[in-house]
Design an enzyme around this catalytic site. Structure first.
Site, short mmCIF file in Angstrom:
data_model
loop_
_atom_site.label_atom_id
_atom_site.label_comp_id
_atom_site.label_asym_id
_atom_site.label_seq_id
_atom_site.Cartn_x
_atom_site.Cartn_y
_atom_site.Cartn_z
N GLN A 1 0.81 -1.21 0.00
CA GLN A 1 0.00 0.00 0.00
C GLN A 1 0.85 1.26 0.00
O GLN A 1 0.33 2.37 0.12
CB GLN A 1 -0.93 0.00 1.22
CG GLN A 1 -1.93 -1.14 1.22
CD GLN A 1 -2.72 -1.22 2.51
OE1 GLN A 1 -2.58 -0.41 3.41
NE2 GLN A 1 -3.58 -2.24 2.61
N TYR B 1 -9.46 6.99 20.22
CA TYR B 1 -10.51 6.48 19.34
C TYR B 1 -10.61 4.95 19.33
O TYR B 1 -11.35 4.39 18.54
CB TYR B 1 -10.35 7.05 17.93
CG TYR B 1 -10.67 8.53 17.95
CD1 TYR B 1 -11.98 8.98 17.80
CD2 TYR B 1 -9.68 9.47 18.20
CE1 TYR B 1 -12.28 10.33 17.87
CE2 TYR B 1 -9.97 10.83 18.27
CZ TYR B 1 -11.29 11.25 18.11
OH TYR B 1 -11.59 12.59 18.20
N GLU C 1 -14.85 3.57 10.11
CA GLU C 1 -15.41 4.62 10.97
C GLU C 1 -15.31 6.00 10.35
O GLU C 1 -14.42 6.28 9.55
CB GLU C 1 -14.64 4.65 12.31
CG GLU C 1 -14.74 3.40 13.13
CD GLU C 1 -13.95 3.48 14.43
OE1 GLU C 1 -14.02 2.52 15.21
OE2 GLU C 1 -13.26 4.51 14.66
N HIS D 1 -1.07 0.12 5.82
CA HIS D 1 -1.61 1.00 6.85
C HIS D 1 -0.71 2.21 7.11
O HIS D 1 -0.28 2.47 8.23
CB HIS D 1 -1.86 0.23 8.16
CG HIS D 1 -2.93 -0.80 8.04
ND1 HIS D 1 -3.38 -1.53 9.13
CD2 HIS D 1 -3.64 -1.26 6.97
CE1 HIS D 1 -4.33 -2.38 8.72
NE2 HIS D 1 -4.49 -2.22 7.42
N TYR E 1 -9.71 -10.52 9.88
CA TYR E 1 -9.91 -11.06 8.55
C TYR E 1 -10.05 -12.58 8.55
O TYR E 1 -10.66 -13.15 7.65
CB TYR E 1 -8.75 -10.65 7.63
CG TYR E 1 -8.69 -9.16 7.40
CD1 TYR E 1 -9.65 -8.51 6.64
CD2 TYR E 1 -7.68 -8.40 7.97
CE1 TYR E 1 -9.60 -7.15 6.43
CE2 TYR E 1 -7.63 -7.03 7.78
CZ TYR E 1 -8.59 -6.40 7.01
OH TYR E 1 -8.54 -5.05 6.82
#
Length: 476
Positions: free
Chosen positions: A188, A358, A348, A254, A369
């Site tokens: 990513q 949070y 979210e 991430h 997963y």
């Protein structure tokens, strides 16, 4: 005795799955339990199933069903089990009526997931919504993963390609800009967001987030970093790195990487790099899984909420975030809004306030997963609950608030891209509350970013299969 009975129920109470039990022992049939009080299907799921499949049934249903997901398939699985796969039989636990009701309850979650399985790809550039019809005007093509967009004063756009290129686009023609930072375009990782300084017209400064590589003891590590540079024509000069999230990591996912300016401060989202056990809840020398606030030159505001051991302010603004992919300032309230990826379920939308936790991974509306629960808590004291969560996960990306009168029926609403289900999510607001949602541009492609330009029009960046940037034009 009741305590041990409850533990046994949580351990053995499971419904059909093939993914979650590869490393679990094969259970035998559950001992018969006579109900003194008739439980609802939701209560039976919570008592017998949630211990293995998570608190939120919808998250569990977002999976591949080896033995079928029809009513008869579910009833058979619950009643007879699949012992070799770790699925016990509940024939002695539930009556046939209870098995049917529990199966119907699970079907509601399956139907919720299937609601995102849109029809075939669009056949035209015209899209109708409940309140407005729009057409797509193609602004740019041939950018494989258009991750971020920014608007220049002369009417041109800057568009990043995650693989490491930056383009200037004007009059639907693109030019490559030189001088971008070296990126680790694996997994990513790559070149992420692009943002203009609030006084760009005077100083020509722009900012990039990207996956910055570094070799340590022969290992290639990376982190989320910010480079500031001057844009001179189609060349970047005076490059300087003003932020590096520590520690560097070997993982390739991430990163977060979204930015927004507000009142002279630069906010940056940083993902937890896939290490939820260590990073997002750690406040000591760990900048992963957080949102940060710095000044435009990278220095740290003295009034930031967290201090280091010496009492000096750090860049941390809030924590407990998983993989924040959207940041936007609500123009009506001035509040900072954020979206982030959950695991399987539990994406979210949050309103970000300083010093707030949070929750990740202490609380979550999703499961892992592999089908196993991450936590048994969706909420907890001292943790800020999200304004909205999605089950199933839509994989949210960029976000923007609709301003101006170009789209009067949507004015004041919030837009969020969906990577997984390839659409644009429209959130209608009442103050700071999300009151309803609508799915726009269904099957347009993996929607990576959405912005409202200075001309008042909505722009979306789409990857796979389109790889294009579009402007949304209302049809009269």
């Amino acid at each position: 005795m009741q305590k041990y009975l409850r533990i046994a129920l949580l351990l053995f109470g499971t419904i059909a799955t093939t993914m979650a039990f590869k490393n679990r022992p094969n259970y035998t049939a559950v001992t018969a339990i006579k109900h003194n009080v008739i439980a609802t299907p939701a209560e039976n799921y919570a008592t017998y199933c949630s211990g293995c499949h998570g608190e939120k049934m919808d998250a569990f249903t977002d999976r591949q069903w080896k033995h079928g997901n029809k009513l008869t398939d579910l009833m058979k699985a619950i009643k007879n089990g699949y012992a070799d796969e770790g699925m016990p039989a509940f024939a002695k636990t539930f009556s046939d009526k209870e098995i049917k009701e529990l199966s119907e309850y699970i079907l509601k979650g399956i139907k919720n997931v299937e609601a995102y399985n849109f029809d075939d790809a669009p056949v035209s550039n015209i899209f109708k919504s409940d309140k407005l019809t729009i057409k797509l005007d193609t602004i740019a093509t041939g950018i494989e993963v258009p991750w971020g967009m920014a608007f220049l004063p002369d009417g041109a756009m800057l568009i990043t390609n995650r693989h490491g290129e930056l383009y200037r686009v004007k009059d639907k023609k693109k030019q490559l800009i030189s001088g971008v930072p070296e990126v680790l375009a694996e997994g990513q990782g790559g070149l992420f967001d692009v943002l203009l300084h609030p006084d760009f017209a005077k100083n020509s400064l722009i900012y990039f987030t990207y996956s910055k590589p570094k070799k340590v003891n022969g290992k290639l590590l990376a982190t989320t970093a910010i480079m500031r540079a001057k844009l001179n024509g189609n060349t970047l000069t005076d490059q300087s790195i003003i932020f590096e999230a520590l520690p560097y990591a070997t993982t390739r996912h991430h990163y977060g990487g979204r930015m927004v300016f507000d009142k002279g401060y630069l906010y940056i989202s940083v993902g937890e790099r896939g290490n939820e056990k260590q990073n997002p809840q750690s406040l000591e020398e760990n900048q992963l899984g957080k949102v940060h606030r710095i000044k435009d030159d990278g220095t740290i505001p003295a009034d930031n909420p967290f201090k280091d051991k010496a009492g000096k302010a750090t860049s941390l603004y809030c924590y407990g975030n998983r993989n924040p992919q959207g940041l936007a300032i609500n123009p009506l309230s001035g509040a900072l809004w954020e979206n982030e990826h959950g695991p399987r379920g539990g994406d979210e939308i949050n309103i970000i306030t300083p010093g707030t936790n949070y929750g990740w991974p202490l609380t979550s509306y999703g499961i892992n997963y592999d089908g196993k629960p991450i936590t048994d808590k969706a909420t907890a004291p001292g943790i800020q609950a999200p304004e909205l969560y999605w089950v199933p996960s839509i994989a949210p990306s960029g976000m923007a608030f609709i301003t101006g009168d170009v789209y009067k029926p949507w004015k004041g609403a919030l837009l969020v891209g969906s990577l997984r289900f390839k659409y644009l999510n429209l959130c209608y607001l009442d103050g700071n509350k999300i009151v309803s949602q609508e799915k726009l541009l269904k099957n347009i492609g993996r929607l990576r970013d959405v912005r409202v330009g200075p001309d008042g029009y909505i722009y979306v960046a789409v990857e796979k299969p389109a790889s294009a940037v579009y402007r949304l034009v209302p049809v009269q």
